[in-house]
Design a protein around this motif. Structure first.
Motif, short mmCIF file in Angstrom:
data_model
loop_
_atom_site.label_atom_id
_atom_site.label_comp_id
_atom_site.label_asym_id
_atom_site.label_seq_id
_atom_site.Cartn_x
_atom_site.Cartn_y
_atom_site.Cartn_z
N LEU A 1 0.77 -1.14 0.03
CA LEU A 1 -0.18 -0.07 -0.06
C LEU A 1 0.94 1.14 0.03
N GLY A 2 2.25 1.19 0.02
CA GLY A 2 3.13 2.33 0.03
C GLY A 2 3.53 2.75 1.37
N ARG A 3 4.03 3.78 1.50
CA ARG A 3 4.62 3.94 3.01
C ARG A 3 3.68 4.55 3.68
N VAL A 4 4.06 4.71 5.18
CA VAL A 4 2.95 5.26 6.06
C VAL A 4 3.24 6.59 6.05
N LEU A 5 2.27 7.61 5.82
CA LEU A 5 2.25 8.77 5.65
C LEU A 5 2.40 9.57 7.13
N GLN A 6 1.61 8.86 7.94
CA GLN A 6 1.91 9.54 9.54
C GLN A 6 1.50 8.35 10.44
N PRO A 7 2.44 7.94 11.27
CA PRO A 7 2.36 6.64 12.22
C PRO A 7 1.14 7.29 13.28
N LEU A 8 0.40 6.24 13.55
CA LEU A 8 -0.68 6.35 14.49
C LEU A 8 -0.10 6.48 16.16
N ASN A 9 -0.57 7.44 16.66
CA ASN A 9 -0.06 7.84 18.21
C ASN A 9 -1.26 7.29 19.07
N GLY A 10 -1.01 7.56 20.13
CA GLY A 10 -1.84 7.37 21.34
C GLY A 10 -3.13 8.06 21.33
N GLU A 11 -3.23 9.31 20.57
CA GLU A 11 -4.56 9.64 20.50
C GLU A 11 -5.45 9.31 19.45
N GLU A 12 -4.99 8.48 18.76
CA GLU A 12 -5.66 7.79 17.45
C GLU A 12 -6.01 6.52 17.81
N ASP A 13 -6.49 6.11 19.06
CA ASP A 13 -6.52 5.03 19.18
C ASP A 13 -7.97 4.41 18.82
N LEU A 14 -8.11 3.89 17.57
CA LEU A 14 -9.19 3.51 17.20
C LEU A 14 -9.89 2.44 17.84
N LEU A 15 -9.24 1.49 18.53
CA LEU A 15 -9.98 0.28 19.32
C LEU A 15 -10.47 0.99 20.44
N GLU A 16 -10.15 1.75 21.29
CA GLU A 16 -10.60 2.57 22.35
C GLU A 16 -11.93 3.15 22.01
N GLU A 17 -11.96 3.83 20.91
CA GLU A 17 -12.99 4.42 20.24
C GLU A 17 -14.48 3.47 20.20
N MET A 18 -13.91 2.32 19.54
CA MET A 18 -14.76 1.32 19.13
C MET A 18 -15.32 0.78 20.55
N LEU A 19 -14.51 0.62 21.53
CA LEU A 19 -15.03 -0.25 22.69
C LEU A 19 -15.89 0.97 23.43
N ASP A 20 -15.68 2.03 23.44
CA ASP A 20 -16.27 3.05 24.17
C ASP A 20 -17.66 3.48 23.39
N ASP A 21 -17.85 3.12 22.03
CA ASP A 21 -19.03 3.40 21.16
C ASP A 21 -20.26 3.06 22.06
N ALA A 22 -21.14 3.87 22.15
CA ALA A 22 -22.45 3.29 22.86
C ALA A 22 -23.17 2.47 21.93
N ARG A 23 -23.19 2.78 20.66
CA ARG A 23 -23.84 1.73 19.50
C ARG A 23 -23.46 0.16 19.79
N LEU A 24 -22.32 0.24 20.30
CA LEU A 24 -21.71 -1.33 20.17
C LEU A 24 -21.61 -1.96 21.28
N LYS A 25 -22.08 -1.32 22.37
CA LYS A 25 -22.41 -1.87 23.58
C LYS A 25 -23.14 -3.21 23.89
N ARG A 26 -22.83 -4.02 24.16
CA ARG A 26 -23.52 -5.32 24.38
C ARG A 26 -24.83 -5.22 24.84
N GLY A 27 -25.66 -5.94 23.83
CA GLY A 27 -27.36 -5.55 24.14
C GLY A 27 -27.97 -4.39 23.61
N GLN A 28 -27.07 -3.41 23.10
CA GLN A 28 -27.55 -2.10 22.51
C GLN A 28 -27.31 -1.89 21.16
#
Length: 79
Positions: free
Chosen positions: A48-75
């Motif tokens: 896919l080519g070179r990395v344009l900008q590496p991800l840092n701690g502020e761009e933690d997509l997994l944490e955002e997904m885990l905290d997303d209310a739409r994806l909470k169990r049962g909801q």
């Protein structure tokens, strides 16, 4: 080598490059025999080519997904 037993005896003595070649050969033969079944794992690696900008701690997509209310169990709601 014509029997599975002979192949099993020879495999431990193969070098890493020969094992890699054998794995690719077996995978290709398996794909020919079952053409209807495909998965993303069957695709060759992509470049896919070179990395344009590496991800840092502020761009933690997994944490955002885990905290997303739409994806909470049962909801779960359709996106």
């Amino acid at each position: 080598m014509s029997t599975l037993a002979e192949i099993e005896m020879a495999v431990p003595h193969l070098g890493a490059d020969k094992l890699s070649h054998l794995e690719r050969l077996i995978h290709a033969l398996r794909m020919k025999k079952s053409p209807g079944r495909r998965s993303a794992l069957d695709l060759p690696p992509l470049r896919l080519g070179r990395v344009l900008q590496p991800l840092n701690g502020e761009e933690d997509l997994l944490e955002e997904m885990l905290d997303d209310a739409r994806l909470k169990r049962g909801q779960a709601t359709p996106l």
